[in-house]
Scaffold this motif. Structure first.
Motif: not given
Length: 181
Positions: A49-71
């Protein structure tokens, strides 16, 4: 669903690459040329965010596709970071898109997977919409189970959209209440 997706990915050309914990896999606004399948370890999609704090949007583990919407996007909308040492299959996005267009079973499996991810994202959004850390933590534990190990609470705070200190205080309050009950 993840297992189904993996079976469709095995015949696509790929490169296997390892990343050390803390390494960037890609950055927000990078042009998308590859898709990533987690073989081992954990990656996280993070938006700051603007303050630099991180927000986790996805935790991708074995078998997961990272950022699949980026296709179907031109550039990444967040950062991907190796949370642990990680091994990834890296696939050319154009080959994945060709398979999507030519293989209806793959396209259906992809759509079903995305629907599952939308449901998970809505649950995370619902938790984040709660006003207090107490409410967020209660909702998180109701949906995901008991608190994770103590060394991961900072990461949990990011998922809950709060500071680590606020989360620690809330956990301490709960422990204190359970001792006096």
């Amino acid at each position: 669903m993840i297992v189904i997706m993996i079976q469709y990915w095995t015949d696509l050309p790929n490169t296997v690459r390892s990343f050390k914990a803390g390494s960037a896999i890609f950055h927000q606004s990078d042009k998308i040329i590859s898709m990533f399948l987690v073989i081992r370890g954990e990656a996280r999609l993070i938006r700051r965010n603007r303050n630099g704090d991180a927000l986790i949007l996805q935790r991708a583990t074995a078998g997961s596709i990272i950022a699949e919407a980026s296709l179907f996007a031109g550039s990444y909308h967040c950062d991907a970071v190796a949370y642990t040492d990680i091994k990834l299959a890296i696939l050319p996005r154009n080959k994945v898109k060709q398979k999507f267009a030519s293989d209806t079973k793959f396209a259906r499996a992809w759509a079903e997977h995305l629907a599952q991810e939308v449901r998970a994202a809505r649950l995370r959004a619902e938790i984040l919409s709660l006003k207090t850390v107490s409410q967020r933590l209660l909702a998180w534990t109701a949906n995901y189970g008991p608190l994770p190990a103590r060394g991961t609470w900072k990461s949990l705070a990011q998922e809950l959209g709060t500071s680590a200190e606020a989360l620690y205080r809330e956990i301490a309050k709960r422990k204190s209440k359970s001792l006096t009950s």
